[in-house]
Design a protein around this motif. Structure first.
Motif, PDB file in Angstrom:
ATOM      1  N   VAL A 146     -10.079  48.256  34.561  1.00 43.49           N
ATOM      2  CA  VAL A 146     -10.686  48.076  33.235  1.00 43.49           C
ATOM      3  C   VAL A 146     -12.086  48.677  33.205  1.00 43.49           C
ATOM      4  N   LEU A 147     -12.892  48.363  34.211  1.00 40.55           N
ATOM      5  CA  LEU A 147     -14.260  48.881  34.262  1.00 40.55           C
ATOM      6  C   LEU A 147     -14.277  50.407  34.370  1.00 40.55           C
ATOM      7  N   CYS A 148     -13.361  50.950  35.171  1.00 39.18           N
ATOM      8  CA  CYS A 148     -13.273  52.406  35.301  1.00 39.18           C
ATOM      9  C   CYS A 148     -12.961  53.051  33.953  1.00 39.18           C
ATOM     10  N   ALA A 149     -12.043  52.453  33.210  1.00 39.04           N
ATOM     11  CA  ALA A 149     -11.676  52.988  31.903  1.00 39.04           C
ATOM     12  C   ALA A 149     -12.845  52.919  30.932  1.00 39.04           C
ATOM     13  N   LEU A 150     -13.557  51.804  30.944  1.00 35.01           N
ATOM     14  CA  LEU A 150     -14.683  51.641  30.028  1.00 35.01           C
ATOM     15  C   LEU A 150     -15.817  52.608  30.345  1.00 35.01           C
ATOM     16  N   GLU A 151     -16.044  52.861  31.629  1.00 31.34           N
ATOM     17  CA  GLU A 151     -17.137  53.744  32.037  1.00 31.34           C
ATOM     18  C   GLU A 151     -16.971  55.154  31.487  1.00 31.34           C
ATOM     19  N   PHE A 152     -15.736  55.654  31.422  1.00 37.48           N
ATOM     20  CA  PHE A 152     -15.521  57.043  31.038  1.00 37.48           C
ATOM     21  C   PHE A 152     -14.827  57.193  29.682  1.00 37.48           C
ATOM     22  N   SER A 153     -14.684  56.101  28.956  1.00 34.97           N
ATOM     23  CA  SER A 153     -14.021  56.174  27.657  1.00 34.97           C
ATOM     24  C   SER A 153     -14.923  56.851  26.628  1.00 34.97           C
ATOM     25  N   GLY A 154     -14.314  57.443  25.631  1.00 34.29           N
ATOM     26  CA  GLY A 154     -15.035  58.106  24.558  1.00 34.29           C
ATOM     27  C   GLY A 154     -14.062  58.454  23.450  1.00 34.29           C
ATOM     28  N   LYS A 155     -14.592  58.945  22.351  1.00 36.21           N
ATOM     29  CA  LYS A 155     -13.746  59.249  21.199  1.00 36.21           C
ATOM     30  C   LYS A 155     -13.074  60.618  21.298  1.00 36.21           C
ATOM     31  N   LYS A 156     -13.604  61.495  22.155  1.00 41.76           N
ATOM     32  CA  LYS A 156     -13.053  62.840  22.264  1.00 41.76           C
ATOM     33  C   LYS A 156     -11.919  62.896  23.285  1.00 41.76           C
ATOM     34  N   LEU A 157     -10.993  63.831  23.055  1.00 37.76           N
ATOM     35  CA  LEU A 157      -9.832  63.954  23.938  1.00 37.76           C
ATOM     36  C   LEU A 157     -10.220  64.412  25.339  1.00 37.76           C
ATOM     37  N   ASN A 158     -11.350  65.126  25.464  1.00 35.13           N
ATOM     38  CA  ASN A 158     -11.723  65.611  26.797  1.00 35.13           C
ATOM     39  C   ASN A 158     -12.200  64.494  27.719  1.00 35.13           C
ATOM     40  N   HIS A 159     -12.313  63.262  27.189  1.00 34.96           N
ATOM     41  CA  HIS A 159     -12.648  62.125  28.039  1.00 34.96           C
ATOM     42  C   HIS A 159     -11.419  61.609  28.797  1.00 34.96           C
ATOM     43  N   ILE A 160     -10.241  61.870  28.253  1.00 33.82           N
ATOM     44  CA  ILE A 160      -9.024  61.275  28.799  1.00 33.82           C
ATOM     45  C   ILE A 160      -8.794  61.634  30.273  1.00 33.82           C
ATOM     46  N   PRO A 161      -8.943  62.909  30.694  1.00 29.25           N
ATOM     47  CA  PRO A 161      -8.726  63.219  32.116  1.00 29.25           C
ATOM     48  C   PRO A 161      -9.640  62.429  33.049  1.00 29.25           C
ATOM     49  N   PHE A 162     -10.890  62.220  32.634  1.00 31.26           N
ATOM     50  CA  PHE A 162     -11.818  61.489  33.487  1.00 31.26           C
ATOM     51  C   PHE A 162     -11.512  59.997  33.487  1.00 31.26           C
ATOM     52  N   VAL A 163     -11.063  59.480  32.338  1.00 32.98           N
ATOM     53  CA  VAL A 163     -10.616  58.087  32.300  1.00 32.98           C
ATOM     54  C   VAL A 163      -9.444  57.898  33.249  1.00 32.98           C
ATOM     55  N   ALA A 164      -8.466  58.810  33.163  1.00 32.05           N
ATOM     56  CA  ALA A 164      -7.286  58.718  34.024  1.00 32.05           C
ATOM     57  C   ALA A 164      -7.664  58.827  35.494  1.00 32.05           C
ATOM     58  N   MET A 165      -8.548  59.779  35.823  1.00 26.60           N
ATOM     59  CA  MET A 165      -8.963  59.966  37.208  1.00 26.60           C
ATOM     60  C   MET A 165      -9.644  58.706  37.752  1.00 26.60           C
ATOM     61  N   ALA A 166     -10.581  58.157  36.976  1.00 22.09           N
ATOM     62  CA  ALA A 166     -11.308  56.974  37.421  1.00 22.09           C
ATOM     63  C   ALA A 166     -10.382  55.778  37.589  1.00 22.09           C
ATOM     64  N   VAL A 167      -9.470  55.594  36.638  1.00 22.77           N
ATOM     65  CA  VAL A 167      -8.539  54.455  36.701  1.00 22.77           C
ATOM     66  C   VAL A 167      -7.621  54.584  37.910  1.00 22.77           C
ATOM     67  N   ILE A 168      -7.091  55.778  38.137  1.00 24.48           N
ATOM     68  CA  ILE A 168      -6.195  55.988  39.286  1.00 24.48           C
ATOM     69  C   ILE A 168      -6.927  55.719  40.593  1.00 24.48           C
ATOM     70  N   LEU A 169      -8.137  56.250  40.712  1.00 25.35           N
ATOM     71  CA  LEU A 169      -8.923  56.015  41.925  1.00 25.35           C
ATOM     72  C   LEU A 169      -9.275  54.535  42.071  1.00 25.35           C
ATOM     73  N   GLY A 170      -9.634  53.894  40.965  1.00 21.03           N
ATOM     74  CA  GLY A 170      -9.959  52.472  41.010  1.00 21.03           C
ATOM     75  C   GLY A 170      -8.789  51.634  41.482  1.00 21.03           C
ATOM     76  N   ILE A 171      -7.599  51.949  40.971  1.00 23.56           N
ATOM     77  CA  ILE A 171      -6.389  51.230  41.386  1.00 23.56           C
ATOM     78  C   ILE A 171      -6.099  51.489  42.863  1.00 23.56           C
ATOM     79  N   LEU A 172      -6.276  52.732  43.299  1.00 21.40           N
ATOM     80  CA  LEU A 172      -6.030  53.094  44.694  1.00 21.40           C
ATOM     81  C   LEU A 172      -6.946  52.308  45.639  1.00 21.40           C
ATOM     82  N   PHE A 173      -8.239  52.311  45.351  1.00 23.83           N
ATOM     83  CA  PHE A 173      -9.184  51.589  46.209  1.00 23.83           C
ATOM     84  C   PHE A 173      -8.969  50.079  46.121  1.00 23.83           C
TER      85      PHE A 173
END
Length: 295
Positions: free
Chosen positions: A235-262
């Protein structure tokens, strides 16, 4: 008479400003800057535990007061950047330990220490996120667990969750950001985030679901999954990189995946996770994001 009025008005303005700094510090727990969000976060914690709510407010006051003493950056203080680590120390110690006098002293000292550490990171322009909270809480937790175990709260013997409430797991993922598992706390936190960013709330819910599903397929304890313990870092990873533009989505996904992994990696150890998976995942994602933007 005029001088007395001006003095009272000045005092009122200082109190109002300090209250705003406190609320912004609380709202930054969910990576937002909104006084209403801060108020809802405090209510969400208090709804689960009055002691935890008081400890959170007390720690935020201590952390903000320390910042006013050591830092000349009044804008950063007003933005709440010196309050959220302290607030997390307060709620964490209130959850892990009994509310005796020595613990309140540790809450005050821990809040001040997080402010000093985070001030160092801000001066060095290091995106440390909640690392100050993690470091201080680890030191206090493991020290007291080793040398004063009688101060620790006894874990509840009933950690199970009714499977009929499985659909509330994302809400518990939000609630666990502040070490709670009550559904009402999760609802208030989602509303608090949505008040500032509806997209962020949506990303957070998706991230909490993703964290729970990965944990389930990795064979994590079902009670822990249903209680949201594998969702809050995502949740925190998603909130950190969330935004209204579509170019935020890859970074949200990357952060969430890494957060879940760790989260999963630390879940297989005896280390107290806190928000460390979020810190590592966000630092890596932010570094990659900065590198791409420079190129």
């Amino acid at each position: 008479m005029t001088q007395d009025f001006q003095t009272r008005s000045h005092s009122t303005n200082k109190i109002t400003l300090f209250s705003l700094q406190i609320l912004h510090g609380l709202s930054q727990i969910m990576l937002q800057k909104n006084p209403l969000t801060g108020a809802l976060i405090l209510i969400a914690i208090t709804a689960s535990s009055l002691t935890a709510g008081i400890a959170t407010l007390f720690a935020t006051i201590c952390g903000t007061a320390t910042a006013l003493w050591i830092s000349g950056d009044r804008q950063a203080i007003c933005d709440g950047l010196y309050g959220f680590n302290a607030a997390l120390v307060g709620v964490a110690l209130a959850v892990f330990f009994k509310p005796v006098l020595i613990i309140w002293i540790f809450i005050a000292a821990g809040a001040a220490c997080t402010t000093l550490i985070h001030h160092f990171f801000i001066r060095k322009k290091v995106p440390a996120f909640t690392l100050a909270f993690v470091l201080v809480t680890w030191i206090i937790y493991y020290s007291l667990r080793t040398y004063a175990p009688q101060l620790m709260n006894t874990p509840s013997s009933d950690v199970s969750v009714d499977y009929a409430e499985i659909y509330f797991t994302p809400l518990r993922g939000f609630a666990q950001v502040v070490f709670q598992s009550a559904i009402i706390s999760g609802i208030l936190l989602v509303i608090g985030v949505a008040l500032h960013t509806l997209m962020g709330a949506l990303y957070g819910i998706i991230a909490a679901v993703a964290g729970a599903l990965v944990a389930y397929y990795m064979g994590a304890p079902e009670a822990d999954i249903l209680n949201g313990l594998f969702g809050y870092n995502a949740v925190l990873c998603a909130l950190e990189f969330s935004g209204k533009k579509l170019n935020h989505i890859p970074f949200v996904a990357m952060a969430v995946i890494l957060g879940i992994l760790f989260n999963q990696l630390l879940g297989n150890t005896s280390v107290l996770q806190l928000t460390f998976p979020f810190v590592v995942a966000s630092f890596i994602t932010q570094t990659i994001k900065n590198t791409l933007q420079r190129q």
